[in-house]
Design a protein around this motif. Structure first.
Motif, PDB file in Angstrom:
ATOM      1  N   ASN A 202       0.817  -1.212   0.000  1.00 51.08           N
ATOM      2  CA  ASN A 202       0.000   0.000   0.000  1.00 51.08           C
ATOM      3  C   ASN A 202       0.851   1.262   0.000  1.00 51.08           C
ATOM      4  OD1 ASN A 202      -2.269  -1.585   0.071  1.00 51.08           O
ATOM      5  ND2 ASN A 202      -2.665  -1.279   2.251  1.00 51.08           N
TER       6      ASN A 202
ATOM      7  N   ARG B 289       0.447   4.248  -2.635  1.00 53.61           N
ATOM      8  CA  ARG B 289       0.109   5.601  -2.190  1.00 53.61           C
ATOM      9  C   ARG B 289       1.044   6.608  -2.861  1.00 53.61           C
ATOM     10  NH1 ARG B 289      -3.420   5.803   2.105  1.00 53.61           N
ATOM     11  NH2 ARG B 289      -3.718   3.839   3.238  1.00 53.61           N
TER      12      ARG B 289
ATOM     13  N   SER C 120      -0.164   9.340  -6.054  1.00 58.10           N
ATOM     14  CA  SER C 120      -0.370  10.607  -5.332  1.00 58.10           C
ATOM     15  C   SER C 120      -0.821  11.743  -6.238  1.00 58.10           C
ATOM     16  CB  SER C 120       0.901  11.003  -4.576  1.00 58.10           C
ATOM     17  OG  SER C 120       1.983  11.191  -5.479  1.00 58.10           O
TER      18      SER C 120
ATOM     19  N   ALA D 253      -4.837   7.532  -3.778  1.00 60.09           N
ATOM     20  CA  ALA D 253      -4.801   6.141  -3.325  1.00 60.09           C
ATOM     21  C   ALA D 253      -6.098   5.383  -3.588  1.00 60.09           C
ATOM     22  CB  ALA D 253      -4.465   6.093  -1.836  1.00 60.09           C
TER      23      ALA D 253
END
Length: 281
Positions: free
Chosen positions: A128, A132, A136, A162
């Motif tokens: 994750n 992320r 972004s 995300a």
């Protein structure tokens, strides 16, 4: 395109009774295999917490299913990550950065972190933190060409960052469309970036979040992507686990998509491995 090529099978799926293969023009051996697979999965995996779609990966023909309304979009968690990666690649000449995942501090599911990851290992470990970072500066507009090319439901206009990698429940896709999108992904596996995604799925089966699939196969050789998403069942759980597995990795003949109520994606991979072993790995 996926959406056009598989329309006859989509219609057959929605008309077929649960647990039964749709009518098809497959060869006699293919029909016999479909019937045997459907009967075996219905008999040996009766748990109502398990939903599944099993496809002939070469033709896109549905072999067996038990999934209530697989055409309805739902959150699918990290199954979205490969498509977010493709959207990023189209904006950045298919050059992907490395990233240091520090776990909870950078928003990863693994508290201790994954360490240094690239796209391949981020897919394998469903990192994750990496996604992320990667998403972004992405918006729903960046995703639209990828969604159209792979026949998946597009995100809402205000979905961004995300959420485009399946973190949260903003972007919903029907399980049926997602399964067929993975078939298309593997058919294009030697295109830019897709080869890295396929490598990540193979690594996932060997030592990542999908490792339970390879562990349970008699001939370990799969492509796997897992995901955990918000539960949409009336009997609510903290989340549902999803696994998409294709076997064998080098020339897939079967695609299995599994959802297991109330468990994470890595746990759903165990069920997927058991099912694939039963239908004849």
């Amino acid at each position: 395109m996926v959406a056009i090529r598989h329309i006859p099978f989509l219609l057959a799926l929605l008309a077929a009774p649960a647990g039964c293969p749709p009518e098809s023009t497959a060869s006699a051996p293919g029909i016999l295999f479909a019937q045997a697979a459907s009967e075996a999965l219905t008999r040996e995996f009766p748990d109502p917490n398990i939903s599944y779609l099993l496809f002939d990966a070469g033709t896109g023909r549905l072999i067996a299913s038990r999934w209530k309304r697989p055409d309805i979009p739902i959150p699918l968690g990290s199954l979205l990550k490969p498509f977010a990666a493709l959207a990023y690649g189209e904006r950045h000449n298919f050059r992907y950065p490395s990233h240091h995942c520090r776990g909870t501090a950078t928003g990863c599911w693994r508290p201790a972190g994954q360490g240094e990851v690239d796209l391949v290992s981020a897919i394998a470990q469903s990192c994750n933190s990496y996604f992320r970072m990667l998403t972004s500066d992405l918006s729903s507009t960046d995703i639209l060409p990828v969604a159209a090319r792979f026949g998946i439901d597009p995100p809402d206009n205000d979905t961004q960052a995300a959420a485009l990698a399946g973190l949260g429940s903003r972007w919903k896709i029907s399980p049926l469309h997602m399964a067929l999108a993975y078939l298309e992904l593997v058919h294009r596996r030697y295109e830019p970036a897709i080869n890295q995604i396929a490598d990540g799925m193979e690594q996932s089966a060997r030592q990542g979040t999908g490792a339970e699939v390879d562990r349970l196969l008699t001939a370990p050789n799969a492509l796997v992507k897992t995901g955990t998403a918000e539960c949409m069942h009336r009997r609510h759980a903290p989340g549902d686990g999803f696994t998409i597995a294709l076997v064998p990795a080098d020339d897939p003949k079967l695609l299995l998509m599994v959802r297991v109520h109330g468990v994470p994606g890595a746990e759903a991979a165990k069920t997927a491995g058991q099912m694939l072993r039963r239908v004849g790995n």
